[in-house]
Scaffold this motif. Structure first.
Motif, PDB file in Angstrom:
ATOM      1  N   SER A   1       0.908  -1.329   0.003  1.00 22.79           N
ATOM      2  CA  SER A   1       0.033   0.075   0.186  1.00 22.79           C
ATOM      3  C   SER A   1       0.777   1.294   0.139  1.00 22.79           C
ATOM      4  CB  SER A   1      -0.989   0.079   1.126  1.00 22.79           C
ATOM      5  OG  SER A   1      -0.235   0.400   2.349  1.00 22.79           O
ATOM      6  N   THR A   2       0.317   2.462  -0.298  1.00 21.15           N
ATOM      7  CA  THR A   2       0.944   3.621  -0.409  1.00 21.15           C
ATOM      8  C   THR A   2       1.117   4.510   0.925  1.00 21.15           C
ATOM      9  OG1 THR A   2      -0.966   4.641  -1.247  1.00 21.15           O
ATOM     10  CG2 THR A   2       0.558   3.935  -2.990  1.00 21.15           C
ATOM     11  N   GLU A   3       0.403   3.871   1.755  1.00 19.30           N
ATOM     12  CA  GLU A   3       0.294   4.500   3.220  1.00 19.30           C
ATOM     13  C   GLU A   3       1.819   4.432   3.719  1.00 19.30           C
ATOM     14  OE1 GLU A   3      -3.122   2.740   5.331  1.00 19.30           O
ATOM     15  OE2 GLU A   3      -2.140   3.822   6.851  1.00 19.30           O
ATOM     16  N   LYS A   4       2.037   5.703   4.478  1.00 19.94           N
ATOM     17  CA  LYS A   4       3.453   5.772   4.885  1.00 19.94           C
ATOM     18  C   LYS A   4       3.205   5.791   6.285  1.00 19.94           C
ATOM     19  CE  LYS A   4       7.184   9.084   4.742  1.00 19.94           C
ATOM     20  NZ  LYS A   4       7.686  10.409   4.563  1.00 19.94           N
ATOM     21  N   MET A   5       4.080   4.813   7.151  1.00 20.08           N
ATOM     22  CA  MET A   5       4.282   4.543   8.508  1.00 20.08           C
ATOM     23  C   MET A   5       5.021   5.796   9.248  1.00 20.08           C
ATOM     24  SD  MET A   5       2.212   2.238   9.662  1.00 20.08           S
ATOM     25  CE  MET A   5       3.127   1.237  10.947  1.00 20.08           C
ATOM     26  N   PRO A   6       4.372   6.369  10.148  1.00 20.92           N
ATOM     27  CA  PRO A   6       5.350   7.357  10.718  1.00 20.92           C
ATOM     28  C   PRO A   6       6.557   6.434  11.491  1.00 20.92           C
ATOM     29  CG  PRO A   6       3.378   6.670  12.097  1.00 20.92           C
ATOM     30  CD  PRO A   6       3.330   6.093  10.682  1.00 20.92           C
ATOM     31  N   SER A   7       7.702   7.018  11.373  1.00 26.59           N
ATOM     32  CA  SER A   7       8.872   6.447  11.893  1.00 26.59           C
ATOM     33  C   SER A   7       8.757   6.065  13.355  1.00 26.59           C
ATOM     34  CB  SER A   7      10.085   7.273  11.399  1.00 26.59           C
ATOM     35  OG  SER A   7      10.074   8.572  12.369  1.00 26.59           O
ATOM     36  N   ARG A   8       8.183   6.814  14.258  1.00 23.81           N
ATOM     37  CA  ARG A   8       7.928   6.447  15.534  1.00 23.81           C
ATOM     38  C   ARG A   8       6.362   7.016  15.849  1.00 23.81           C
ATOM     39  NH1 ARG A   8      10.553  12.357  17.384  1.00 23.81           N
ATOM     40  NH2 ARG A   8      10.114  13.077  15.640  1.00 23.81           N
ATOM     41  N   GLU A   9       5.953   6.701  17.118  1.00 21.05           N
ATOM     42  CA  GLU A   9       4.718   6.722  17.372  1.00 21.05           C
ATOM     43  C   GLU A   9       4.530   8.356  17.890  1.00 21.05           C
ATOM     44  OE1 GLU A   9       2.709   3.570  16.591  1.00 21.05           O
ATOM     45  OE2 GLU A   9       1.843   4.411  18.320  1.00 21.05           O
ATOM     46  N   ALA A  10       4.537   9.259  16.897  1.00 19.48           N
ATOM     47  CA  ALA A  10       4.496  10.547  17.467  1.00 19.48           C
ATOM     48  C   ALA A  10       3.325  11.196  16.580  1.00 19.48           C
ATOM     49  CB  ALA A  10       5.757  11.187  17.006  1.00 19.48           C
ATOM     50  N   PHE A  11       2.226  11.190  17.285  1.00 23.88           N
ATOM     51  CA  PHE A  11       0.870  11.699  16.672  1.00 23.88           C
ATOM     52  C   PHE A  11       0.723  13.164  17.356  1.00 23.88           C
ATOM     53  CE2 PHE A  11       0.309   8.087  14.164  1.00 23.88           C
ATOM     54  CZ  PHE A  11       0.513   7.021  15.115  1.00 23.88           C
ATOM     55  N   ILE A  12      -0.330  13.770  16.534  1.00 21.03           N
ATOM     56  CA  ILE A  12      -0.862  15.004  17.053  1.00 21.03           C
ATOM     57  C   ILE A  12      -1.775  14.381  18.161  1.00 21.03           C
ATOM     58  CG2 ILE A  12      -2.125  16.998  16.644  1.00 21.03           C
ATOM     59  CD1 ILE A  12       0.536  17.528  15.670  1.00 21.03           C
ATOM     60  N   GLU A  13      -1.641  14.729  19.327  1.00 18.11           N
ATOM     61  CA  GLU A  13      -2.651  14.137  20.358  1.00 18.11           C
ATOM     62  C   GLU A  13      -2.399  15.164  21.673  1.00 18.11           C
ATOM     63  OE1 GLU A  13      -1.624  10.250  21.611  1.00 18.11           O
ATOM     64  OE2 GLU A  13       0.389  10.580  20.776  1.00 18.11           O
ATOM     65  N   ILE A  14      -3.470  14.962  22.386  1.00 19.18           N
ATOM     66  CA  ILE A  14      -3.402  15.882  23.523  1.00 19.18           C
ATOM     67  C   ILE A  14      -2.335  15.449  24.723  1.00 19.18           C
ATOM     68  CG2 ILE A  14      -4.775  16.597  26.051  1.00 19.18           C
ATOM     69  CD1 ILE A  14      -7.374  16.026  23.979  1.00 19.18           C
ATOM     70  N   ILE A  67      -1.751  14.242  30.321  1.00 22.76           N
ATOM     71  CA  ILE A  67      -2.743  15.295  30.876  1.00 22.76           C
ATOM     72  C   ILE A  67      -4.079  15.201  30.231  1.00 22.76           C
ATOM     73  CG2 ILE A  67      -1.063  17.065  31.573  1.00 22.76           C
ATOM     74  CD1 ILE A  67      -1.646  18.294  28.994  1.00 22.76           C
ATOM     75  N   SER A  68      -5.084  15.430  30.933  1.00 22.84           N
ATOM     76  CA  SER A  68      -6.274  15.734  30.075  1.00 22.84           C
ATOM     77  C   SER A  68      -6.504  16.902  29.337  1.00 22.84           C
ATOM     78  CB  SER A  68      -7.463  15.582  31.128  1.00 22.84           C
ATOM     79  OG  SER A  68      -7.377  16.503  32.236  1.00 22.84           O
ATOM     80  N   LYS A  69      -7.636  17.139  28.567  1.00 20.13           N
ATOM     81  CA  LYS A  69      -7.643  18.205  27.629  1.00 20.13           C
ATOM     82  C   LYS A  69      -7.861  19.475  28.437  1.00 20.13           C
ATOM     83  CE  LYS A  69     -12.294  18.090  26.101  1.00 20.13           C
ATOM     84  NZ  LYS A  69     -13.049  19.085  25.898  1.00 20.13           N
ATOM     85  N   SER A  70      -7.231  20.551  27.786  1.00 22.51           N
ATOM     86  CA  SER A  70      -7.599  21.904  28.049  1.00 22.51           C
ATOM     87  C   SER A  70      -7.156  22.107  29.644  1.00 22.51           C
ATOM     88  CB  SER A  70      -8.877  22.239  27.890  1.00 22.51           C
ATOM     89  OG  SER A  70      -9.038  22.432  26.555  1.00 22.51           O
ATOM     90  N   LYS A  72      -5.545  23.868  32.830  1.00 20.92           N
ATOM     91  CA  LYS A  72      -5.186  24.878  33.321  1.00 20.92           C
ATOM     92  C   LYS A  72      -3.698  25.279  33.123  1.00 20.92           C
ATOM     93  CE  LYS A  72      -8.397  27.330  36.468  1.00 20.92           C
ATOM     94  NZ  LYS A  72      -8.781  27.548  37.810  1.00 20.92           N
ATOM     95  N   SER A  73      -3.115  26.640  32.764  1.00 17.57           N
ATOM     96  CA  SER A  73      -1.604  26.553  32.668  1.00 17.57           C
ATOM     97  C   SER A  73      -1.007  26.190  34.022  1.00 17.57           C
ATOM     98  CB  SER A  73      -1.424  28.082  32.384  1.00 17.57           C
ATOM     99  OG  SER A  73      -1.775  28.451  31.105  1.00 17.57           O
ATOM    100  N   THR A  74      -1.365  26.578  34.974  1.00 17.61           N
ATOM    101  CA  THR A  74      -0.810  26.105  36.286  1.00 17.61           C
ATOM    102  C   THR A  74      -0.593  24.728  36.455  1.00 17.61           C
ATOM    103  OG1 THR A  74      -2.759  26.547  37.272  1.00 17.61           O
ATOM    104  CG2 THR A  74      -1.208  28.262  37.697  1.00 17.61           C
ATOM    105  N   THR A  75      -1.633  24.007  36.163  1.00 21.59           N
ATOM    106  CA  THR A  75      -1.839  22.425  36.225  1.00 21.59           C
ATOM    107  C   THR A  75      -0.599  22.062  35.243  1.00 21.59           C
ATOM    108  OG1 THR A  75      -3.958  22.871  36.342  1.00 21.59           O
ATOM    109  CG2 THR A  75      -3.101  20.412  36.291  1.00 21.59           C
ATOM    110  N   LEU A  76      -0.557  22.514  34.091  1.00 27.34           N
ATOM    111  CA  LEU A  76      -0.011  21.972  33.080  1.00 27.34           C
ATOM    112  C   LEU A  76       1.601  22.362  33.517  1.00 27.34           C
ATOM    113  CD1 LEU A  76       0.978  21.153  30.157  1.00 27.34           C
ATOM    114  CD2 LEU A  76       0.750  23.369  29.469  1.00 27.34           C
TER     115      LEU A  76
END
Lengths: 135, 189
Positions: A1-14, A67-70, A72-76
């Motif tokens: 298939s023409t799908e390209k696998m990411p070279s590592r598990e690095a996705f856009i996620e929270i 972390i969970s989504k959104s 607070k800055s201080t928690t982050l």
């Protein structure tokens, strides 16, 4: 298939650590807190203003914060310190490269002179050794 | 035009005083303010003149506002010299010259002689012999013994301080230049 696998598990996620690589915040680290739409996400970091950033302006690292989504800055920032994200990123070759670039940009005139002289010295030694080995 | 109606041959260029003009007293300009980055012992890069590109050590600001610098002379050929702050890049490199005595150097003209440390001295010309158009003896340099002595005295302590830091002497020996890809507004000094 023409799908390209990411070279590592690095996705856009929270929780994904990203490095902004364009604009005035270029070089700064941030964590994705929420996905706004197909092109933008809410990103925040200790040196970064909390806000909406385009995916095109960031590069995804291999590091993730649980972390969970959104949050607070201080928690982050607390979670950031606990996981030592700056240290983790600094250990990667990417982080080391950025640090090296920053150091070179901030060399003083005297330091620049020393670098020039020592580099020439080093290259002379290498060249002479190479010549030796060739013969 | 009849003579009575002609304009007079001579007339004042300015009209009579109206009492409406204001005379503003000019404020004394004062000595140029020394940049914060320039302190005694700072290494400066000269940007203009005979010694452009040379790295020199800053000693003090003189009464006229000009900066007193020295190469030191033995290191890069720059003598005790006056330099304008505007033609200088101040680096962040400092040489420890605490305790150097530069009180004998001033560019405030002496009241009697109207001369100061840096006043030009007219070189003595040897009398030309018969039939010679060029004197065979070399012209005496315009330097006084006082200046030569002061140069040696000041440079002694500066060189001692310079030699304490490794590679500082070679640094002062070299000239500054821009290489490809280097932009002064992006560089730190």
């Amino acid at each position: 298939s023409t799908e390209k696998m990411p070279s590592r598990e690095a996705f856009i996620e929270i929780g994904r650590l990203v490095c902004i690589n364009y604009g005035k915040d270029s070089g700064k680290l941030g964590v994705i807190l929420d996905i706004c739409d197909t092109m933008t996400a809410l990103v925040d970091g200790p040196n970064l203003k909390r806000g909406i950033y385009n995916f095109r302006r960031m590069a995804v690292t291999g590091i993730k914060l649980p972390i969970s989504k959104s949050v607070k800055s201080t928690t982050l920032y607390k979670a950031w310190e606990a996981a030592d994200l700056d240290g983790q990123f600094g250990k990667t070759s990417w982080g080391q490269k950025l640090a090296r670039q920053e150091r070179r940009k901030n060399l003083t005139d005297f330091e620049r002179f020393k670098v020039k002289v020592l580099k020439a010295k080093k290259n002379k030694i290498i060249k002479s050794k190479l010549k030796e080995l060739k013969n | 035009m009849p003579k009575q109606q002609r304009a007079p041959k001579w007339y004042p260029t300015e009209g009579p005083a109206t009492g409406l003009t204001k005379t503003i007293e000019k404020k004394p300009q004062g000595v140029a303010k020394l940049r914060k980055s320039i302190t005694p012992g700072t290494v400066l890069i000269l940007l203009a003149g005979r010694f452009k590109g040379k790295r020199v050590v800053f000693l003090k600001q003189l009464e006229s506002g000009l900066l007193l610098v020295t190469g030191p002379f033995k290191i890069n050929g720059v003598p005790l010299r006056r330099v304008n702050q505007a033609y200088v890049i101040a680096t962040s490199t400092k040489v420890d010259i605490a305790g150097i005595d530069t009180t004998g150097i001033s560019d405030k003209p002496d009241e009697k002689t109207k001369r100061h440390f840096f006043s030009r001295v007219v070189a003595e010309q040897k009398e030309e012999g018969e039939g010679e158009f060029v004197s065979t003896e070399a012209k005496k340099s315009g330097l006084t013994e006082e200046r030569k002595a002061m140069q040696v005295k000041v440079d002694e302590s500066v060189i001692a301080a310079v030699e304490k830091t490794p590679m500082m002497k070679d640094y002062l020996k070299s000239r500054f230049s821009l290489e490809k890809g280097q932009f002064p507004h992006l560089m730190k000094f």
